[in-house]
Design a protein around this motif. Structure first.
Motif, PDB file in Angstrom:
ATOM      1  N   GLY A  72      55.213  38.198  48.426  1.00  0.00           N
ATOM      2  CA  GLY A  72      56.504  38.376  49.082  1.00  0.00           C
ATOM      3  C   GLY A  72      56.673  39.736  49.729  1.00  0.00           C
ATOM      4  N   ASP A  73      55.625  40.568  49.703  1.00  0.00           N
ATOM      5  CA  ASP A  73      55.694  41.904  50.301  1.00  0.00           C
ATOM      6  C   ASP A  73      55.279  41.843  51.761  1.00  0.00           C
ATOM      7  N   ARG A  74      55.928  42.647  52.600  1.00  0.00           N
ATOM      8  CA  ARG A  74      55.629  42.661  54.032  1.00  0.00           C
ATOM      9  C   ARG A  74      54.449  43.563  54.369  1.00  0.00           C
ATOM     10  N   VAL A  75      54.047  44.384  53.416  1.00  0.00           N
ATOM     11  CA  VAL A  75      52.900  45.272  53.594  1.00  0.00           C
ATOM     12  C   VAL A  75      51.947  45.072  52.421  1.00  0.00           C
ATOM     13  N   THR A  76      50.652  44.989  52.695  1.00  0.00           N
ATOM     14  CA  THR A  76      49.641  44.752  51.670  1.00  0.00           C
ATOM     15  C   THR A  76      48.819  46.026  51.447  1.00  0.00           C
ATOM     16  N   PRO A  77      48.703  46.518  50.206  1.00  0.00           N
ATOM     17  CA  PRO A  77      47.869  47.700  49.959  1.00  0.00           C
ATOM     18  C   PRO A  77      46.426  47.468  50.413  1.00  0.00           C
ATOM     19  N   ALA A  78      45.867  48.443  51.110  1.00  0.00           N
ATOM     20  CA  ALA A  78      44.477  48.336  51.587  1.00  0.00           C
ATOM     21  C   ALA A  78      43.534  48.819  50.491  1.00  0.00           C
ATOM     22  N   ILE A  79      43.564  48.120  49.362  1.00  0.00           N
ATOM     23  CA  ILE A  79      42.784  48.482  48.186  1.00  0.00           C
ATOM     24  C   ILE A  79      41.982  47.265  47.739  1.00  0.00           C
ATOM     25  N   VAL A  80      40.720  47.498  47.398  1.00  0.00           N
ATOM     26  CA  VAL A  80      39.855  46.437  46.894  1.00  0.00           C
ATOM     27  C   VAL A  80      39.301  46.866  45.548  1.00  0.00           C
ATOM     28  N   ALA A  81      39.287  45.955  44.579  1.00  0.00           N
ATOM     29  CA  ALA A  81      38.797  46.278  43.242  1.00  0.00           C
ATOM     30  C   ALA A  81      37.914  45.159  42.725  1.00  0.00           C
ATOM     31  N   LEU A  82      36.973  45.537  41.896  1.00  0.00           N
ATOM     32  CA  LEU A  82      36.161  44.560  41.154  1.00  0.00           C
ATOM     33  C   LEU A  82      36.637  44.600  39.709  1.00  0.00           C
ATOM     34  N   ASN A  83      37.260  43.510  39.268  1.00  0.00           N
ATOM     35  CA  ASN A  83      37.804  43.421  37.923  1.00  0.00           C
ATOM     36  C   ASN A  83      36.925  42.463  37.123  1.00  0.00           C
ATOM     37  N   GLY A  84      36.080  43.025  36.277  1.00  0.00           N
ATOM     38  CA  GLY A  84      35.101  42.195  35.589  1.00  0.00           C
ATOM     39  C   GLY A  84      34.060  41.739  36.590  1.00  0.00           C
ATOM     40  N   SER A  85      34.107  40.454  36.939  1.00  0.00           N
ATOM     41  CA  SER A  85      33.199  39.926  37.960  1.00  0.00           C
ATOM     42  C   SER A  85      33.962  39.339  39.137  1.00  0.00           C
ATOM     43  N   GLU A  86      35.301  39.576  39.195  1.00  0.00           N
ATOM     44  CA  GLU A  86      36.121  39.008  40.250  1.00  0.00           C
ATOM     45  C   GLU A  86      36.669  40.098  41.168  1.00  0.00           C
ATOM     46  N   TRP A  87      36.649  39.805  42.473  1.00  0.00           N
ATOM     47  CA  TRP A  87      37.201  40.740  43.450  1.00  0.00           C
ATOM     48  C   TRP A  87      38.706  40.556  43.559  1.00  0.00           C
ATOM     49  N   GLU A  88      39.421  41.664  43.638  1.00  0.00           N
ATOM     50  CA  GLU A  88      40.869  41.650  43.850  1.00  0.00           C
ATOM     51  C   GLU A  88      41.173  42.464  45.101  1.00  0.00           C
ATOM     52  N   ILE A  89      42.122  41.981  45.894  1.00  0.00           N
ATOM     53  CA  ILE A  89      42.492  42.646  47.143  1.00  0.00           C
ATOM     54  C   ILE A  89      43.994  42.802  47.191  1.00  0.00           C
TER      55      ILE A  89
END
Length: 473
Positions: A32-49
């Protein structure tokens, strides 16, 4: 059928906008946010954006921030150090830049282009979900003014791998002006564009003439950004904690990461509300922290660096000889009211354009450009990034006993100028001559028979790439 979109991918955040029914609008993400953080993370073995990567930074999560700095082919050691300090992954700089994401479950390697592609893929999914039917996703992107064509091509490739069909890459200052339809001004105007993002600052002065946008001056600062304000606010909270509990969060990297995260959220809240509540669970040594911060307190903290944010704008204004008619504010950090008023006060007579949320301005301009391109079906979309030569000298027109400045230096091609010509009834022919200076020799001449024309009549002059076309009406 095609849909028009605009994206601005910054160092700290990304924004997606769409163009439909003659207007651009921002598309919210799945949170629901109009702006998305430009951050990428590897959490365990899954990518999060995006928000998932930014929030709840667990010990098992490895994060990369400010990836855009290393997408520039001409990145510096300062850029490398900045990204390395802000991120929790290892960065190897040997033959090629390589990110090493090591968690308890896996170790994966990536690079700046792959990370940018993941962010664009996230935005592509958001755009796809916003459509009511299947269609091609046509995209216009914005890139920093100082980036080379090679750097821009890297952005295009990443977006295309993610699924977009990229129409054009435009500069960030041009996108900001397009968002406010400034290029449609009937008169020649000069515009100050002030962009303050998360980790950098750009100030430009652009001339708008005949629908063309020309950037006259630009200052780029990589040492100014919203992160400086976030750091000062986090340091203030740390001092409050130290005073009450005799614990110093600045001695703990984990505690300062928590403080910076909550200070950043607090900063955004105080940009729109008069107060914000900060609650940090288990800040350090099992101590929870709860505090209300008023906008007045926040502005007092900001005051210490206010002159630093004003300085690049003041410098570029002082170096510009003409009058500045409008100011466009963009970048997430320009949501802060005190910063908006400080920049506006530098030019009291200029109109401040701030009707669009500053961190959405550039994406809105890109979406509008995409929409305009798709509205002209016969237009060739294969090569939109072309160079245009502007007039290098003034051109004067002489006829009878009159001398007028026909075109000024810097006039774009295909500009027209219409003159009303007075002539007595006994004059049958008039010779028009063109000069680079009122006293210089003519370089072109044209004679018209006006015997059958109404008096006065009009002369229409059109500046073409290699000559001036004169027509009488």
């Amino acid at each position: 059928m095609a849909s028009a979109y605009g994206i601005h991918l910054g160092n700290s955040s990304a924004c997606l906008a769409a163009y439909s029914n003659g207007a651009a609008s921002v598309i919210a993400n799945d949170a629901g946010d109009r702006v998305t953080p430009a951050i990428v993370a590897l959490n365990g073995s899954e990518w999060e954006i995006g928000l998932a990567a930014k929030s709840g930074q667990a010990l098992s999560k490895v994060i990369i921030k400010h990836n855009k700095r290393l997408m520039n082919c001409d990145w510096s050691e300062e850029d490398f150090s900045y990204v390395e300090a802000a991120s929790s992954c290892r960065i190897q700089n040997e033959e090629k830049l390589t990110y090493e994401f090591e968690t308890s479950e896996t170790t994966q390697y990536s690079n700046p282009d792959n990370i940018a592609t993941k962010i664009y893929a996230k935005l592509f999914t958001i755009a796809s979900h916003s459509m009511s039917n299947e269609s091609d996703l046509k995209l216009v992107m914005a890139a920093p003014l100082y980036w080379s064509n090679e750097s821009r091509d890297r952005l295009v490739k990443c977006a295309e791998i993610a699924g977009f069909d990229v129409l054009q890459v435009i500069s960030e200052p041009a996108a900001a002006l397009l968002a406010y339809n400034v290029e449609e001004s009937a008169e020649d105007i000069n515009v100050l564009i002030y962009r303050l993002g998360g980790s950098s600052c750009d100030v430009s002065i652009a001339k708008v003439s005949g629908g063309f946008i020309t950037v006259e001056k630009n200052i780029f600062r990589s040492d100014l950004g919203g992160q400086c304000i976030t750091k000062d606010l986090a340091d203030y909270i740390a001092q409050e904690v130290k005073q009450k509990w005799k614990l110093d969060p600045q001695e703990s990297r984990r505690a300062m990461q928590k403080l910076l995260h909550h200070a950043d959220n607090c900063k955004h809240i105080l940009s729109t509300l008069s107060s914000a509540h900060v609650f940090i669970e288990s800040l350090m040594d099992g101590v929870d922290w709860s505090q209300n911060i008023s906008r007045a307190r926040f502005e007092n903290i900001l005051s210490a660096k206010l002159s630093a944010y004003i300085e690049p704008a003041q410098t570029i204004i002082d170096s510009f000889e003409g009058k500045i008619h409008k100011i466009v504010l963009c970048g997430g950090s320009m949501k802060i009211p005190k910063l908006q008023s400080a920049i506006g006060n530098l030019l009291p007579e200029a109109e401040v354009l701030s009707g669009i949320n500053p961190d959405e301005v550039i994406a809105m301009g890109c979406a509008r450009e995409a929409g305009m391109l798709l509205d002209v079906p016969e237009f060739n979309l294969h090569d939109l990034n072309t160079e245009v030569e502007f007039l290098g000298k003034d051109i004067y027109l002489k006829y009878l006993d009159q001398t007028v400045q026909l075109f000024k230096e810097g006039t774009p091609p295909f500009t027209q100028n219409v003159c009303s010509v007075e002539a007595t009834n006994d004059v049958k022919d008039i010779s028009f001559t063109l000069h680079e200076h009122p006293e210089s020799e003519k370089f072109a001449a044209e004679t018209f028979n006006i015997e059958n024309l109404n008096k006065p009549f009009t002369l229409k002059a059109t500046l073409q790439p290699s000559n001036v076309l004169l027509q009488v009406e």
